[in-house]
Design a protein around this motif. Structure first.
Motif, PDB file in Angstrom:
ATOM      1  N   GLN A  91       0.832  -1.207   0.000  1.00 32.05           N
ATOM      2  CA  GLN A  91       0.000   0.000   0.000  1.00 32.05           C
ATOM      3  C   GLN A  91       0.867   1.258   0.000  1.00 32.05           C
ATOM      4  OE1 GLN A  91      -2.699  -1.472  -0.616  1.00 32.05           O
ATOM      5  NE2 GLN A  91      -3.810   0.435  -0.908  1.00 32.05           N
ATOM      6  N   ARG A 136      -6.757  -9.442   9.192  1.00 32.41           N
ATOM      7  CA  ARG A 136      -7.319 -10.413   8.229  1.00 32.41           C
ATOM      8  C   ARG A 136      -6.457 -11.673   8.110  1.00 32.41           C
ATOM      9  NH1 ARG A 136      -6.960  -6.444   3.233  1.00 32.41           N
ATOM     10  NH2 ARG A 136      -7.421  -5.017   4.940  1.00 32.41           N
ATOM     11  N   TYR A 145      -8.687  -8.595  -0.497  1.00 29.63           N
ATOM     12  CA  TYR A 145     -10.080  -8.187  -0.317  1.00 29.63           C
ATOM     13  C   TYR A 145     -10.630  -8.720   0.998  1.00 29.63           C
ATOM     14  CZ  TYR A 145     -15.002  -7.422  -1.024  1.00 29.63           C
ATOM     15  OH  TYR A 145     -16.285  -7.006  -0.867  1.00 29.63           O
ATOM     16  N   PRO A 157     -14.194  -4.450   8.020  1.00 31.42           N
ATOM     17  CA  PRO A 157     -12.952  -3.719   8.274  1.00 31.42           C
ATOM     18  C   PRO A 157     -12.092  -4.404   9.341  1.00 31.42           C
ATOM     19  CG  PRO A 157     -14.895  -2.413   8.921  1.00 31.42           C
ATOM     20  CD  PRO A 157     -15.394  -3.680   8.311  1.00 31.42           C
ATOM     21  N   HIS A 205      -7.306  -1.929   7.488  1.00 30.56           N
ATOM     22  CA  HIS A 205      -8.167  -0.875   6.946  1.00 30.56           C
ATOM     23  C   HIS A 205      -8.304   0.287   7.932  1.00 30.56           C
ATOM     24  CE1 HIS A 205     -11.461   1.459   5.377  1.00 30.56           C
ATOM     25  NE2 HIS A 205     -12.018   1.367   6.573  1.00 30.56           N
ATOM     26  N   ASP A 206      -8.694  -0.039   9.156  1.00 30.11           N
ATOM     27  CA  ASP A 206      -8.980   1.027  10.128  1.00 30.11           C
ATOM     28  C   ASP A 206      -7.754   1.890  10.388  1.00 30.11           C
ATOM     29  OD1 ASP A 206     -11.609   0.279  10.425  1.00 30.11           O
ATOM     30  OD2 ASP A 206     -11.322  -0.748  12.345  1.00 30.11           O
ATOM     31  N   GLY A 222      -5.922   3.192   6.675  1.00 27.55           N
ATOM     32  CA  GLY A 222      -6.819   4.067   5.938  1.00 27.55           C
ATOM     33  C   GLY A 222      -7.205   5.320   6.695  1.00 27.55           C
ATOM     34  N   HIS A 223      -7.511   5.166   7.971  1.00 25.60           N
ATOM     35  CA  HIS A 223      -8.119   6.277   8.701  1.00 25.60           C
ATOM     36  C   HIS A 223      -7.158   7.114   9.541  1.00 25.60           C
ATOM     37  CE1 HIS A 223     -12.378   5.461   7.836  1.00 25.60           C
ATOM     38  NE2 HIS A 223     -12.101   4.170   7.965  1.00 25.60           N
ATOM     39  N   GLU A 228     -14.742   7.466   3.519  1.00 26.74           N
ATOM     40  CA  GLU A 228     -14.297   6.179   2.970  1.00 26.74           C
ATOM     41  C   GLU A 228     -13.854   6.240   1.509  1.00 26.74           C
ATOM     42  OE1 GLU A 228     -13.603   3.681   4.728  1.00 26.74           O
ATOM     43  OE2 GLU A 228     -14.834   3.764   6.525  1.00 26.74           O
ATOM     44  N   GLY A 288     -11.338   3.801   2.574  1.00 23.25           N
ATOM     45  CA  GLY A 288     -11.677   2.568   1.869  1.00 23.25           C
ATOM     46  C   GLY A 288     -10.838   2.404   0.610  1.00 23.25           C
ATOM     47  N   SER A 293      -6.732   1.948   1.691  1.00 24.15           N
ATOM     48  CA  SER A 293      -6.342   0.634   2.217  1.00 24.15           C
ATOM     49  C   SER A 293      -6.585  -0.473   1.193  1.00 24.15           C
ATOM     50  CB  SER A 293      -7.106   0.342   3.516  1.00 24.15           C
ATOM     51  OG  SER A 293      -8.499   0.244   3.269  1.00 24.15           O
ATOM     52  N   SER A 294      -6.955  -0.113  -0.030  1.00 31.17           N
ATOM     53  CA  SER A 294      -7.271  -1.114  -1.055  1.00 31.17           C
ATOM     54  C   SER A 294      -6.189  -1.159  -2.138  1.00 31.17           C
ATOM     55  CB  SER A 294      -8.618  -0.771  -1.696  1.00 31.17           C
ATOM     56  OG  SER A 294      -8.749  -1.419  -2.954  1.00 31.17           O
TER      57      SER A 294
END
Ligand code: PHE
Ligand code: CO
Length: 285
Positions: free
Chosen positions: A44, A115, A122, A126, A130-131, A134-135, A176, A192, A195-196
């Motif tokens: 990422q 995960r 994928y 979350p 991701h949390d 991403g945030h 997101e 969103g 983090s993808s």
């Protein structure tokens, strides 16, 4: 506890306090968990240049969280002085009102579990990657940090007014999946997307999705899909625009929108300001 689609959530809620927080229990992560984190982070981080907004990139350097799953305490020691936000550990998704109350008090809930390796590309729910990835960097930006708190306060009110569905669309299309028009071209600030592995390139480079100028009421009446790349992204000029547009009391907006049929995720309206890839739409006279 069930998620948006009604399936059982995978976190362990048995030890959660009434506000849904838990201890992070950092010692419980395995070497395999940290290794997965490093691989997720590595991919990422390589995609962030040219795609993420500068605010995100600057905060990533401050956070310095690539080497292992971060300790929330260590980040809180940096985040508190920067914007008075704190991370709190949660088992996963939490009820709407609990979530809003945390945000309204400048506490950002971060899921503790990571995960599985086979979910590298994928994941439905979350997780900590991701949390966190991403945030958290965006919480270092003062204006954005205030926006998230205001959103939490607005959420408590929307809960009373039965308007959460409309407000949730705003979170989706900004926090997101938001894009921002910068001097260096379109970038993203949406967690969103950030983090993808796939959507970070897709949202800016694919000819398929619509990119439409931010319009609060338009967003609050637009449905979204949770299981595919987005068909529409909304573009802000800067975080001040987002903060100012959302400052008024939403009560009359909810009233006005309530009876209306929502727009499809793919809709383009005559009133939309459409961005063509990388360029700003001509300003209407
Ligand atoms: N001003 C909004 C209200 O009165 C609250 C809000 C702020 C909602 C920021 C979203 C984002 O409901
Ligand atoms: Co998120």
């Amino acid at each position: 506890m069930t998620g948006e689609t009604g399936h059982a959530l995978r976190g362990d809620y048995s030890r959660a306090r009434p506000d849904c927080t838990v201890d992070q229990d950092w010692e419980a992560y395995t070497e395999a968990d940290h290794d997965l984190w490093r691989r997720l982070y590595g991919r990422q981080a390589s995609l962030v240049p040219g795609h993420a907004c500068e605010e995100f990139i600057a905060a990533m350097d401050v956070c310095d969280f690539g080497a292992a799953i971060p300790r929330f305490d260590a980040i809180n020691a940096k985040l508190g002085p920067a914007t008075r936000w704190q991370l709190v550990a949660v088992p996963g998704l939490v009820p709407d009102l609990t979530f809003f109350e945390h945000l309204a008090n400048r506490r950002f809930p971060v899921t503790v579990w990571i995960r599985k390796p086979e979910e590298f590309d994928y994941i439905v729910e979350p997780d900590i990657f991701h949390d966190f990835f991403g945030h958290v960097p965006m919480l270092f930006d003062p204006v954005f940090a205030d926006y998230i708190q205001a959103y939490g306060r607005g959420g408590i009110k929307a809960h009373e007014l039965g308007a959460i569905e409309m407000l949730a669309r705003l979170y989706w299309y900004t926090v997101e999946f938001g894009l921002i028009d910068t001097p260096r071209g379109l970038r993203t600030y949406g967690a969103g997307i950030l983090s993808s592995g796939g959507e970070i390139g897709y949202c800016l480079e694919s000819p398929n999705p619509n990119r439409i100028g931010f319009d609060l009421l338009r967003i609050m009446q637009t449905r979204y899909k949770i299981d595919t790349f987005q068909e529409t992204y909304f573009v802000i000029r800067d975080f001040r625009q987002l903060f100012d547009a959302t400052a008024p009391d939403f009560t009359p907006y909810y009233e006005a929108l309530r009876g209306r049929e929502p727009h499809a995720p793919s809709a383009v309206l005559a009133t939309d300001r459409v961005y063509h890839r990388g360029t700003s739409p001509a300003r209407a006279a």
